[in-house]
Design a protein around this motif. Structure first.
Motif, PDB file in Angstrom:
ATOM      1  N   TRP A 141       6.074  56.005  89.054  1.00 61.33           N
ATOM      2  CA  TRP A 141       5.144  57.161  89.116  1.00 61.33           C
ATOM      3  C   TRP A 141       5.888  58.069  89.526  1.00 61.33           C
ATOM      4  O   TRP A 141       5.537  59.406  89.451  1.00 61.33           O
ATOM      5  CB  TRP A 141       3.989  56.475  90.045  1.00 61.33           C
ATOM      6  CG  TRP A 141       2.965  55.988  89.125  1.00 61.33           C
ATOM      7  CD1 TRP A 141       2.611  54.714  89.030  1.00 61.33           C
ATOM      8  CD2 TRP A 141       2.088  56.820  88.104  1.00 61.33           C
ATOM      9  NE1 TRP A 141       1.661  54.500  88.039  1.00 61.33           N
ATOM     10  CE2 TRP A 141       1.178  55.724  87.625  1.00 61.33           C
ATOM     11  CE3 TRP A 141       1.812  57.901  87.978  1.00 61.33           C
ATOM     12  CZ2 TRP A 141       0.336  56.210  86.550  1.00 61.33           C
ATOM     13  CZ3 TRP A 141       0.869  58.412  86.930  1.00 61.33           C
ATOM     14  CH2 TRP A 141       0.246  57.453  86.317  1.00 61.33           C
ATOM     15  N   ARG A 142       6.660  57.967  90.702  1.00 60.43           N
ATOM     16  CA  ARG A 142       7.379  58.969  91.222  1.00 60.43           C
ATOM     17  C   ARG A 142       8.257  59.773  90.209  1.00 60.43           C
ATOM     18  O   ARG A 142       8.388  61.135  90.252  1.00 60.43           O
ATOM     19  CB  ARG A 142       8.311  58.505  92.374  1.00 60.43           C
ATOM     20  CG  ARG A 142       9.170  59.565  93.131  1.00 60.43           C
ATOM     21  CD  ARG A 142       9.867  58.555  94.237  1.00 60.43           C
ATOM     22  NE  ARG A 142      10.506  59.862  95.027  1.00 60.43           N
ATOM     23  CZ  ARG A 142      11.802  59.874  95.346  1.00 60.43           C
ATOM     24  NH1 ARG A 142      12.480  58.635  95.302  1.00 60.43           N
ATOM     25  NH2 ARG A 142      12.112  60.772  96.359  1.00 60.43           N
ATOM     26  N   PHE A 143       8.941  59.037  89.179  1.00 57.17           N
ATOM     27  CA  PHE A 143       9.760  59.867  88.305  1.00 57.17           C
ATOM     28  C   PHE A 143       9.033  60.489  87.335  1.00 57.17           C
ATOM     29  O   PHE A 143       9.364  61.556  86.973  1.00 57.17           O
ATOM     30  CB  PHE A 143      10.722  59.005  87.733  1.00 57.17           C
ATOM     31  CG  PHE A 143      11.767  58.273  88.344  1.00 57.17           C
ATOM     32  CD1 PHE A 143      12.565  59.080  89.285  1.00 57.17           C
ATOM     33  CD2 PHE A 143      12.282  56.918  88.334  1.00 57.17           C
ATOM     34  CE1 PHE A 143      13.600  58.512  89.988  1.00 57.17           C
ATOM     35  CE2 PHE A 143      13.252  56.330  89.209  1.00 57.17           C
ATOM     36  CZ  PHE A 143      13.782  57.221  89.860  1.00 57.17           C
ATOM     37  N   LEU A 144       7.591  60.071  86.779  1.00 62.50           N
ATOM     38  CA  LEU A 144       6.624  60.609  86.127  1.00 62.50           C
ATOM     39  C   LEU A 144       6.157  62.033  86.518  1.00 62.50           C
ATOM     40  O   LEU A 144       6.209  62.876  86.131  1.00 62.50           O
ATOM     41  CB  LEU A 144       5.857  59.574  85.654  1.00 62.50           C
ATOM     42  CG  LEU A 144       4.708  60.439  84.800  1.00 62.50           C
ATOM     43  CD1 LEU A 144       5.203  60.677  83.359  1.00 62.50           C
ATOM     44  CD2 LEU A 144       3.434  59.327  84.749  1.00 62.50           C
ATOM     45  N   VAL A 145       5.930  61.871  87.946  1.00 63.79           N
ATOM     46  CA  VAL A 145       5.263  63.243  88.491  1.00 63.79           C
ATOM     47  C   VAL A 145       6.607  64.151  88.762  1.00 63.79           C
ATOM     48  O   VAL A 145       6.286  65.348  88.390  1.00 63.79           O
ATOM     49  CB  VAL A 145       4.828  62.770  89.923  1.00 63.79           C
ATOM     50  CG1 VAL A 145       4.597  63.985  90.762  1.00 63.79           C
ATOM     51  CG2 VAL A 145       3.617  61.823  89.811  1.00 63.79           C
ATOM     52  N   ALA A 146       7.712  63.692  89.088  1.00 67.05           N
ATOM     53  CA  ALA A 146       8.976  64.660  89.071  1.00 67.05           C
ATOM     54  C   ALA A 146       9.209  65.312  87.878  1.00 67.05           C
ATOM     55  O   ALA A 146       9.529  66.554  87.678  1.00 67.05           O
ATOM     56  CB  ALA A 146      10.126  64.146  89.660  1.00 67.05           C
ATOM     57  N   ALA A 147       9.018  64.407  86.789  1.00 69.17           N
ATOM     58  CA  ALA A 147       9.329  64.996  85.259  1.00 69.17           C
ATOM     59  C   ALA A 147       8.023  65.971  84.831  1.00 69.17           C
ATOM     60  O   ALA A 147       8.488  67.208  84.356  1.00 69.17           O
ATOM     61  CB  ALA A 147       9.245  63.905  84.174  1.00 69.17           C
ATOM     62  N   VAL A 202       0.950  48.502  96.494  1.00 69.70           N
ATOM     63  CA  VAL A 202       1.458  48.739  95.228  1.00 69.70           C
ATOM     64  C   VAL A 202       2.773  48.142  94.779  1.00 69.70           C
ATOM     65  O   VAL A 202       3.657  48.483  95.945  1.00 69.70           O
ATOM     66  CB  VAL A 202       1.470  50.530  95.253  1.00 69.70           C
ATOM     67  CG1 VAL A 202       2.183  51.068  94.122  1.00 69.70           C
ATOM     68  CG2 VAL A 202       0.134  51.109  95.620  1.00 69.70           C
ATOM     69  N   PRO A 203       3.141  47.868  93.786  1.00 64.61           N
ATOM     70  CA  PRO A 203       4.458  47.132  93.262  1.00 64.61           C
ATOM     71  C   PRO A 203       5.537  48.340  93.585  1.00 64.61           C
ATOM     72  O   PRO A 203       5.214  49.601  92.915  1.00 64.61           O
ATOM     73  CB  PRO A 203       4.217  46.827  91.967  1.00 64.61           C
ATOM     74  CG  PRO A 203       2.872  46.306  91.828  1.00 64.61           C
ATOM     75  CD  PRO A 203       2.024  47.554  92.478  1.00 64.61           C
ATOM     76  N   ALA A 204       6.528  48.084  94.173  1.00 64.25           N
ATOM     77  CA  ALA A 204       7.573  48.634  94.132  1.00 64.25           C
ATOM     78  C   ALA A 204       8.054  49.647  92.993  1.00 64.25           C
ATOM     79  O   ALA A 204       8.399  51.041  93.161  1.00 64.25           O
ATOM     80  CB  ALA A 204       8.942  48.119  95.006  1.00 64.25           C
ATOM     81  N   LEU A 205       8.356  48.791  92.165  1.00 65.35           N
ATOM     82  CA  LEU A 205       9.009  49.608  90.687  1.00 65.35           C
ATOM     83  C   LEU A 205       7.950  50.405  90.052  1.00 65.35           C
ATOM     84  O   LEU A 205       8.036  51.344  89.476  1.00 65.35           O
ATOM     85  CB  LEU A 205       9.663  48.315  89.992  1.00 65.35           C
ATOM     86  CG  LEU A 205      10.796  47.738  90.597  1.00 65.35           C
ATOM     87  CD1 LEU A 205      11.227  46.561  89.541  1.00 65.35           C
ATOM     88  CD2 LEU A 205      11.854  48.669  90.926  1.00 65.35           C
ATOM     89  N   LEU A 206       6.694  49.776  90.374  1.00 67.71           N
ATOM     90  CA  LEU A 206       5.558  50.790  89.710  1.00 67.71           C
ATOM     91  C   LEU A 206       5.596  52.293  90.432  1.00 67.71           C
ATOM     92  O   LEU A 206       5.561  53.169  89.754  1.00 67.71           O
ATOM     93  CB  LEU A 206       4.120  50.060  89.876  1.00 67.71           C
ATOM     94  CG  LEU A 206       3.093  50.941  89.231  1.00 67.71           C
ATOM     95  CD1 LEU A 206       2.979  51.261  87.731  1.00 67.71           C
ATOM     96  CD2 LEU A 206       1.852  50.203  89.463  1.00 67.71           C
TER      97      LEU A 206
END
Length: 160
Positions: free
Chosen positions: A24-30, A16-20
């Motif tokens: 996703w981490r930020f999207l799930v948190a939001a 999995v690409p690092a910035l992707l």
């Protein structure tokens, strides 16, 4: 945050690409935070306090970019080549960087106790990691820069 180091490393090793992964981490948190915001009586006021000005908004964006986006992005990029434990140790050198950047850029005094604490903290990092290029931790320095930058403007914006 602790489990994210191991989970991130596993996903990075799976390709999995690092910035992707960071996105996703930020999207799930939001998405997880949104219901809490909607429980407020006035969610718009919670997001945009009326007493907050343009300078406050710019400062919030700066903090978000340096403390959250850059730190997490650099952390996951670094974990492509270092272990999760090394990344965690380097990230949590933040207090050392804050003290040093505060001294250099804000002229904050470093008492003998603080210098001793910094030396002990640095010695702990060296004992854990050894001496090498890993000690130049961009992610932790980025996090520290946000911690030091708003100190000058502290007190300008207060929540009511």
């Amino acid at each position: 945050m602790g489990s994210s180091f191991v989970a991130g490393k596993v996903l990075l090793q799976d390709g999995v690409p690092a910035l992707l992964l960071v996105g996703w981490r930020f999207l799930v948190a939001a998405v997880a935070t949104l219901p809490l915001l909607l429980l407020k009586d006035r969610p718009r006021v919670a997001l945009f306090p009326p007493q907050a000005g343009l300078r406050d908004g710019a400062l919030a964006i700066l903090i978000g970019l340096l403390q959250t986006t850059a730190v997490t992005g650099l952390l996951f990029l670094a974990m492509r080549s270092v272990s999760a434990s090394t990344a965690a140790i380097l990230l949590f050198t933040n207090p050392i960087w804050v003290a040093l950047l505060g001294r250099v850029f804000l002229g904050e005094a470093l008492s003998a106790d603080r210098v001793a604490g910094l030396l002990l903290g640095f010695a702990g990092v060296v004992l854990a990691l050894g001496i090498g290029p890993e000690l130049l931790s961009g992610g932790s320095a980025s996090q520290a820069s946000w911690s030091a930058s708003p100190r000058r403007s502290a007190g300008q914006f207060r929540r009511s």
